[in-house]
Design a protein around this motif. Structure first.
Motif, short mmCIF file in Angstrom:
data_model
loop_
_atom_site.label_atom_id
_atom_site.label_comp_id
_atom_site.label_asym_id
_atom_site.label_seq_id
_atom_site.Cartn_x
_atom_site.Cartn_y
_atom_site.Cartn_z
N ILE A 298 -14.29 17.47 8.29
CA ILE A 298 -15.18 16.42 7.76
C ILE A 298 -16.56 16.57 8.38
O ILE A 298 -17.57 16.54 7.68
N LEU A 299 -16.62 16.76 9.68
CA LEU A 299 -17.91 16.92 10.36
C LEU A 299 -18.68 18.11 9.82
O LEU A 299 -19.90 18.05 9.62
N LEU A 300 -17.97 19.19 9.53
CA LEU A 300 -18.62 20.41 9.04
C LEU A 300 -19.12 20.28 7.60
O LEU A 300 -19.90 21.12 7.15
N LEU A 301 -18.72 19.24 6.89
CA LEU A 301 -19.21 19.02 5.53
C LEU A 301 -20.68 18.61 5.49
O LEU A 301 -21.37 18.84 4.51
N PHE A 302 -21.16 18.01 6.56
CA PHE A 302 -22.51 17.46 6.58
C PHE A 302 -23.54 18.56 6.81
O PHE A 302 -23.48 19.30 7.78
N ARG B 227 -26.48 12.54 4.33
CA ARG B 227 -25.64 11.35 4.37
C ARG B 227 -24.60 11.46 3.26
O ARG B 227 -24.94 11.82 2.13
N LEU B 228 -23.36 11.17 3.61
CA LEU B 228 -22.26 11.23 2.65
C LEU B 228 -21.46 9.94 2.72
O LEU B 228 -21.36 9.32 3.78
N ASN B 229 -20.83 9.58 1.59
CA ASN B 229 -19.93 8.42 1.62
C ASN B 229 -18.48 8.93 1.54
O ASN B 229 -18.24 10.12 1.31
N ALA B 230 -17.54 8.02 1.71
CA ALA B 230 -16.12 8.40 1.75
C ALA B 230 -15.68 9.07 0.45
O ALA B 230 -14.90 10.02 0.46
N GLY B 231 -16.19 8.59 -0.67
CA GLY B 231 -15.82 9.18 -1.96
C GLY B 231 -16.26 10.63 -2.07
O GLY B 231 -15.51 11.48 -2.57
N GLN B 232 -17.47 10.91 -1.64
CA GLN B 232 -17.97 12.29 -1.69
C GLN B 232 -17.15 13.21 -0.79
O GLN B 232 -16.86 14.35 -1.15
N ILE B 233 -16.77 12.70 0.37
CA ILE B 233 -15.97 13.50 1.29
C ILE B 233 -14.57 13.71 0.73
O ILE B 233 -14.02 14.81 0.77
N ALA B 234 -13.98 12.66 0.15
CA ALA B 234 -12.63 12.76 -0.42
C ALA B 234 -12.59 13.74 -1.59
O ALA B 234 -11.58 14.41 -1.81
N SER C 184 -10.85 7.89 4.84
CA SER C 184 -11.43 6.68 5.42
C SER C 184 -10.93 6.45 6.84
O SER C 184 -11.69 6.05 7.73
N HIS C 185 -9.65 6.72 7.09
CA HIS C 185 -9.09 6.59 8.44
C HIS C 185 -9.79 7.55 9.40
O HIS C 185 -10.18 7.16 10.51
N HIS C 186 -9.97 8.79 8.99
CA HIS C 186 -10.64 9.78 9.85
C HIS C 186 -12.11 9.41 10.07
O HIS C 186 -12.63 9.57 11.18
N LEU C 187 -12.76 8.90 9.04
CA LEU C 187 -14.15 8.46 9.19
C LEU C 187 -14.25 7.31 10.18
O LEU C 187 -15.19 7.25 10.98
N HIS D 260 -16.42 7.36 13.49
CA HIS D 260 -17.44 6.32 13.64
C HIS D 260 -17.23 5.55 14.94
O HIS D 260 -18.20 5.24 15.66
N GLN D 261 -16.00 5.23 15.28
CA GLN D 261 -15.72 4.49 16.52
C GLN D 261 -16.14 5.29 17.74
O GLN D 261 -16.59 4.72 18.74
N ALA D 262 -16.02 6.62 17.67
CA ALA D 262 -16.44 7.48 18.78
C ALA D 262 -17.95 7.76 18.73
O ALA D 262 -18.47 8.45 19.58
N GLU D 263 -18.61 7.22 17.72
CA GLU D 263 -20.04 7.37 17.50
C GLU D 263 -20.46 8.81 17.15
O GLU D 263 -21.63 9.15 17.23
N VAL D 264 -19.48 9.63 16.75
CA VAL D 264 -19.78 10.97 16.27
C VAL D 264 -20.53 10.85 14.94
O VAL D 264 -21.46 11.62 14.67
N LEU D 265 -20.13 9.86 14.14
CA LEU D 265 -20.83 9.56 12.90
C LEU D 265 -21.45 8.17 13.01
O LEU D 265 -20.84 7.26 13.56
#
Length: 102
Positions: A31-35, A40-47, A58-61, A65-70
């Motif tokens: 997921i990180l490598l997609l950017f 900026r990407l939303n969950a739908g684009q990533i899915a 969404s769970h992985h995002l 996000h909680q780790a502030e990576v995103l």
């Protein structure tokens, strides 16, 4: 040695630990490598480009996000995510500084 290993991480390493835990999953790495840079990407684009279900994405995002990576911003009904480059650069710099010091 075992008692030293069992000690808590130093306070300055705890945020870095959360980042490495978040990046410890291959799906989250993908997921990180997609950017692209600054993208900026939303969950739908990533899915759309992931073999994972949208709920799983969404769970992985959420973990990233909680780790502030995103970082994220809600615009209308969509949440847009982007890579927190300054945090990742600082984290990896801290690790390299530690390695160079030992």
């Amino acid at each position: 040695m075992q008692t030293q290993y069992a000690k808590d991480l130093p306070l300055e390493w705890k945020p870095m630990s959360a980042i490495f835990m978040a990046l410890g999953d291959a799906h989250r790495q993908r997921i990180l490598l997609l950017f692209e840079d600054g993208e900026r990407l939303n969950a739908g684009q990533i899915a759309e480009v992931s073999p994972l279900a949208r709920t799983t994405v969404s769970h992985h995002l959420k973990i990233l996000h909680q780790a502030e990576v995103l970082l994220s911003e809600k615009i209308g009904k969509e949440v847009w995510f982007w890579v927190n480059k300054p945090l990742l650069e600082a984290t990896f710099s801290n690790v390299l500084n530690y390695l160079h010091g030992n």
